[in-house]
Design an enzyme around this catalytic site. Structure first.
Site, mmCIF file in Angstrom:
data_model
loop_
_atom_site.group_PDB
_atom_site.id
_atom_site.type_symbol
_atom_site.label_atom_id
_atom_site.label_comp_id
_atom_site.label_asym_id
_atom_site.label_seq_id
_atom_site.Cartn_x
_atom_site.Cartn_y
_atom_site.Cartn_z
ATOM 1 N N SER A 130 88.221 68.046 2.634
ATOM 2 C CA SER A 130 88.443 69.380 2.085
ATOM 3 C C SER A 130 88.087 70.462 3.098
ATOM 4 O O SER A 130 87.248 70.265 3.988
ATOM 5 C CB SER A 130 87.600 69.555 0.819
ATOM 6 O OG SER A 130 88.015 70.677 0.078
ATOM 7 N N GLN B 158 94.358 75.895 6.873
ATOM 8 C CA GLN B 158 94.313 76.723 5.664
ATOM 9 C C GLN B 158 94.263 78.181 6.090
ATOM 10 O O GLN B 158 93.298 78.607 6.734
ATOM 11 C CB GLN B 158 93.085 76.368 4.809
ATOM 12 C CG GLN B 158 93.028 77.108 3.480
ATOM 13 C CD GLN B 158 91.711 76.856 2.752
ATOM 14 O OE1 GLN B 158 90.681 77.411 3.124
ATOM 15 N NE2 GLN B 158 91.750 76.020 1.726
ATOM 16 N N TYR C 61 89.277 85.416 -2.691
ATOM 17 C CA TYR C 61 89.736 86.058 -1.470
ATOM 18 C C TYR C 61 90.999 86.874 -1.777
ATOM 19 O O TYR C 61 91.421 86.969 -2.922
ATOM 20 C CB TYR C 61 89.930 85.020 -0.377
ATOM 21 C CG TYR C 61 88.637 84.307 -0.030
ATOM 22 C CD1 TYR C 61 87.516 85.029 0.355
ATOM 23 C CD2 TYR C 61 88.518 82.923 -0.124
ATOM 24 C CE1 TYR C 61 86.309 84.403 0.648
ATOM 25 C CE2 TYR C 61 87.321 82.280 0.160
ATOM 26 C CZ TYR C 61 86.219 83.018 0.539
ATOM 27 O OH TYR C 61 85.027 82.408 0.811
ATOM 28 N N ARG D 231 96.227 76.587 -2.390
ATOM 29 C CA ARG D 231 94.967 76.385 -3.126
ATOM 30 C C ARG D 231 94.796 77.529 -4.114
ATOM 31 O O ARG D 231 94.924 78.695 -3.755
ATOM 32 C CB ARG D 231 93.770 76.322 -2.184
ATOM 33 C CG ARG D 231 92.424 76.322 -2.935
ATOM 34 C CD ARG D 231 91.253 75.963 -2.067
ATOM 35 N NE ARG D 231 91.075 74.514 -2.020
ATOM 36 C CZ ARG D 231 89.890 73.919 -1.763
ATOM 37 N NH1 ARG D 231 88.815 74.651 -1.520
ATOM 38 N NH2 ARG D 231 89.798 72.621 -1.743
ATOM 39 N N ARG E 20 81.423 67.687 0.589
ATOM 40 C CA ARG E 20 80.058 67.280 0.915
ATOM 41 C C ARG E 20 79.943 65.808 1.305
ATOM 42 O O ARG E 20 79.170 65.474 2.213
ATOM 43 C CB ARG E 20 79.127 67.608 -0.254
ATOM 44 C CG ARG E 20 78.834 69.091 -0.384
ATOM 45 C CD ARG E 20 77.954 69.398 -1.587
ATOM 46 N NE ARG E 20 77.629 70.807 -1.672
ATOM 47 C CZ ARG E 20 78.417 71.731 -2.226
ATOM 48 N NH1 ARG E 20 79.592 71.377 -2.726
ATOM 49 N NH2 ARG E 20 78.045 72.988 -2.271
#
Length: 801
Positions: free
Chosen positions: A442, A521, A602, A650, A744
């Site tokens: 990710s 991205q 964003y 996304r 993570r």
């Protein structure tokens, strides 16, 4: 009603509640008087004579025979609602340890079975190895009545309990086990602060006078809508039958106008095949809507909530009686261990609350699966069955393989897994790009660029993860302008120098990790820009050197954040061109996939959410208008992005805040981007407004991806606390997502995907070890832990007597 498997709750090194109670029972055998340092509540009132209240009474009386315990039950001893009760092996183990007499009495009446039958569109699939135990609710209550009488508990049937405040004044302890509509809880509503949540299905408890051969789920597709039957045996000649359907289906079928007998007969007719034409019977059976109850507190003074009064979890995971019995075990153990009543009640809540929260999350996933059952009706039959079995996320692919390998193998074959290939290592195609497995690294902001230029850190960070086996490695959000950065450390693609630096990284990935794709991205920070590096204060404004911010509307992200300027039409044109220019540079830099960042508050996300877009022009208001600018940007990027390379988007599928993006709108957003050429939707949530209240938990965001995949008909990437390869296999095989993005876990282990392959014994094209690393494709040996087995037994001199 699926049993919940796993360990019993523990309290540090003390062991589980049943183990602690067993030790306490032994102590009482030798010394009937509790230690002077402990305060045992002697005069105890229990409100409610269900399994939880009765079992609490029996445990407390057995642990301290000098207790005076009174159970108030407004119904007669033989009155009961519902028919059969399912208990898990763990709950039974707790009962056996804490009170063998109750366990032996229950054991004599249990009906046990292993199989689950799922019948859908005339096809039955059977999965075994599930180990259920059930008995009649009336029988269970009778056993507990007898045990309480034997121990000297005062059972008062047909007796309303005195008001809670009076009980609290006249007793040392008041246990409110009076169910989901608890009068005790309501009397102290301002203290317990209950939060009941109604759900969308109606259901009714019925019974059949024969025993199903297995736990049975049957789906009926009627002219009014989808209905489902949950059935299981609870005695050699009887079964519980629950019929459930959405509220609108229930009304369309006319159940709201039928009396009890008519309703029961109608259910028997609808599910005649499952019942073999036999009738159903009722017992004051009323259609009801399930409510999930959560309380902010479980105790007040000497009053404590237990079972459904404290919490509820949907019947489809068989948790009601189980939770109540486990509450009783924990409460009794804490009262035995703690020196004061208040410490005991605090310890009880601390022990049980996380266990209950986990169960409620699983139950919510299960009930919502059934609420949206029609979403999955078109799945292949075996995948549908697997999806149903794993709906709560408690039963997983690996767990199901242990229970029934043949069934799991059949699901994998139908899905298209090559022999000996876990679902996560099957390939997936997006436009001209074939991904060799379903794992994505990710996008993770590293905040380590200088003037937007990625350096050695990015080469090592992304290169290591590319070598680690994932099919697709995503960059962090790469900003399209200096003003579009989140922090001074954010990477960009607004200069040729930046593009050259990215080319160095993509060349490394393609040359050193062949078969691994790398995606970029693209995004713009909007109102969340000009902040400090994450480890210096996430979302905190820079102490100096700030740059001006722009956003759809002049709304700061949070108090103390910089106020952005509302974008003018001319500025919208400029921003759109910045995205287009960055995309051209990304193409020349050698990226295999481009993702447009329209999530997390964003800039483009700010247009999509009604909480952050208050514009009154053509770019605000309706969802169609809020989509306008993000779609314009998408089109501009798609126009210059190479046609054979895929583009994804996304989104934040919910803002986790009242008045924000709804689940229905998220589906609409996904449909709109798909219609404009998006090859997949990367489904995240939240981070749009600072006052959000996310419902964190394992795989907590995947239901949004699931819904978008099935309702919008577009491939999806699921994210959000997916931490194990078992989760990935489960989500892929159930058809809830196409790809899984993990963040993570890849920070913890850059070779997470290769290690997942090794742990599953997989060595195939879906997980290729780089040639220099092949020697490490097996776990390294550890120190020897097995001693040589003795071969001879030597005896000393024979001693003759």
């Amino acid at each position: 009603m699926l049993s919940t498997r796993g360990s019993m709750p523990t309290s540090g090194a003390r062991g589980s509640a049943d183990q602690r109670l067993r030790r306490g029972a032994r102590a009482i055998t030798t010394n009937p008087h509790p230690p002077a340092a402990r305060i045992h509540p002697l005069r105890t009132a229990i409100v409610g004579g269900g399994p939880g209240g009765l079992y609490t009474a029996a445990l407390l009386k057995r642990l301290a025979p000098d207790r005076e315990i009174t159970v108030y039950e407004r119904n007669a001893p033989d009155d009961t609602f519902g028919f059969g009760v399912v208990l898990s092996d763990e709950t039974l183990g707790g009962i056996e340890h804490a009170d063998p007499a109750v366990y032996e009495a229950l054991k004599a009446h249990f009906v046990r079975w292993d199989d689950i039958d799922i019948v859908h569109r005339g096809t039955r699939h059977t999965s075994g190895g599930h180990r259920f135990a059930a008995l009649g609710r009336r029988r269970l209550l009778g056993i507990l009545h007898d045990r309480c009488r034997d121990l000297g508990v005062d059972l008062r049937f047909r007796t309303e309990a005195p008001p809670p405040d009076r009980l609290a004044r006249t007793h040392d302890l008041v246990v409110a086990a009076d169910g989901v509509h608890s009068a005790t809880r309501e009397a102290y509503r301002d203290v317990f602060r209950p939060h009941p949540t109604p759900h969308r299905c109606r259901y009714v408890w019925l019974a059949a006078d024969f025993a199903f051969e297995a736990f049975r789920f049957e789906i009926a597709e009627t002219e009014h809508g989808v209905m489902q039957l949950h059935g299981y045996p609870y005695s050699p000649d009887a079964s519980t039958v629950i019929v459930e359907m959405r509220e609108e289906v229930w009304r369309a079928a006319g159940f709201d106008e039928l009396d009890e007998a008519e309703s029961t007969a109608r259910c028997a007719k609808i599910f005649a095949d499952a019942l073999g034409g036999r009738p159903l019977r009722s017992n004051r059976s009323a259609w009801t809507t399930f409510r999930t109850v959560v309380n902010e507190r479980w105790s007040h003074g000497n009053v404590v909530l237990l079972g459904d009064a404290a919490h509820t979890a949907h019947f489809s995971i068989g948790s009601g009686t189980k939770l109540a019995v486990e509450d009783a075990l924990a409460l009794a153990a804490c009262l035995e261990e703690q020196p004061t009543l208040q410490q005991a009640l605090t310890a009880y809540e601390e022990e049980r609350r996380p266990v209950v929260a986990s169960t409620q999350r699983a139950a919510k996933a299960s009930l919502e699966w059934f609420e949206d059952l029609d979403r999955y009706l078109g799945q292949p039959p075996r995948q549908f069955a697997f999806n149903l079995l794993t709906r709560s996320r408690r039963v997983t692919h690996d767990n199901l393989r242990l229970r029934d390998a043949d069934f799991t193998d059949s699901v994998e074959r139908e899905f298209g897994c090559p022999p000996d290939t876990p679902p996560m290592f099957t390939p997936f195609r997006l436009r001209g790009l074939t991904l060799r497995n379903r794992v994505v690294v990710s996008a993770m902001d590293m905040y380590s660029a200088t003037d937007g230029v990625p350096g050695d850190f990015h080469l090592v960070h992304l290169g290591a993860r590319a070598l680690g086996g994932a099919a697709l490695v995503m960059t962090e959000m790469v900003c399209v302008s200096p003003e579009g950065r989140i922090t001074p450390g954010c990477a960009g693609l607004y200069t040729g120098r930046q593009a050259e630096a990215w080319r160095r990284i993509t060349d490394f990935v393609h040359e050193s990790a062949p078969g691994t794709a790398i995606g970029v991205q693209l995004g713009h920070s909007g109102r969340k820009g000009s902040t400090r590096l994450m480890w210096e204060g996430m979302d905190e404004p820079l102490p100096d050197g700030n740059w001006p911010l722009v956003a759809p509307s002049p709304l700061p992200y949070r108090p103390g954040s910089q106020l952005p300027r509302e974008l003018t039409r001319a500025q919208l044109t400029d921003v759109r061109q910045q995205f287009r220019d960055a995309a051209e540079r990304a193409g020349r830099a050698g990226f295999d996939l481009l993702e447009l960042h329209c999530a997390h508050g964003y800039l483009l996300s700010g247009f999509l959410s009604p909480l952050t877009n208050h514009r009154t022009d053509a770019y605000g208001g309706s969802l169609e208008n809020r989509l306008r600018f993000p779609l314009e940007v998408f089109d501009a990027v798609r126009e210059v992005w190479p046609g054979e390379r895929p583009m994804t988007v996304r989104i934040s599928a919910t803002d986790w805040a009242e008045g924000g993006t709804s689940a229905e709108e998220a589906v609409g957003i996904a449909r709109a981007f798909a219609a404009h050429g998006a090859d997949a939707v990367d489904v995240s949530t939240g981070q749009v407004v600072s006052g959000e209240r996310p419902e964190f938990g394992r795989s907590y965001q995947t239901p949004y991806a699931d819904r978008i995949r099935h309702e919008a008909g577009v491939p999806v990437i699921a994210v959000g606390a997916i931490s194990s390869w078992d989760d990935v296999n489960s989500l892929i095989l159930a058809g809830r997502t196409d790809l899984c993005a993990l963040a993570r876990p890849h920070l913890y282990d850059p070779h997470w995907t290769l290690h997942a392959a090794a742990e599953q014994g997989y060595d195939g094209p879906g997980a290729v070890w780089p040639a220099p690393y092949r020697a490490g494709s097996r776990p390294p040996r550890t120190g020897r832990t097995d001693a040589p087995k003795p071969r001879l037994t030597l005896h000393g001199p024979r001693q003759d007597g």
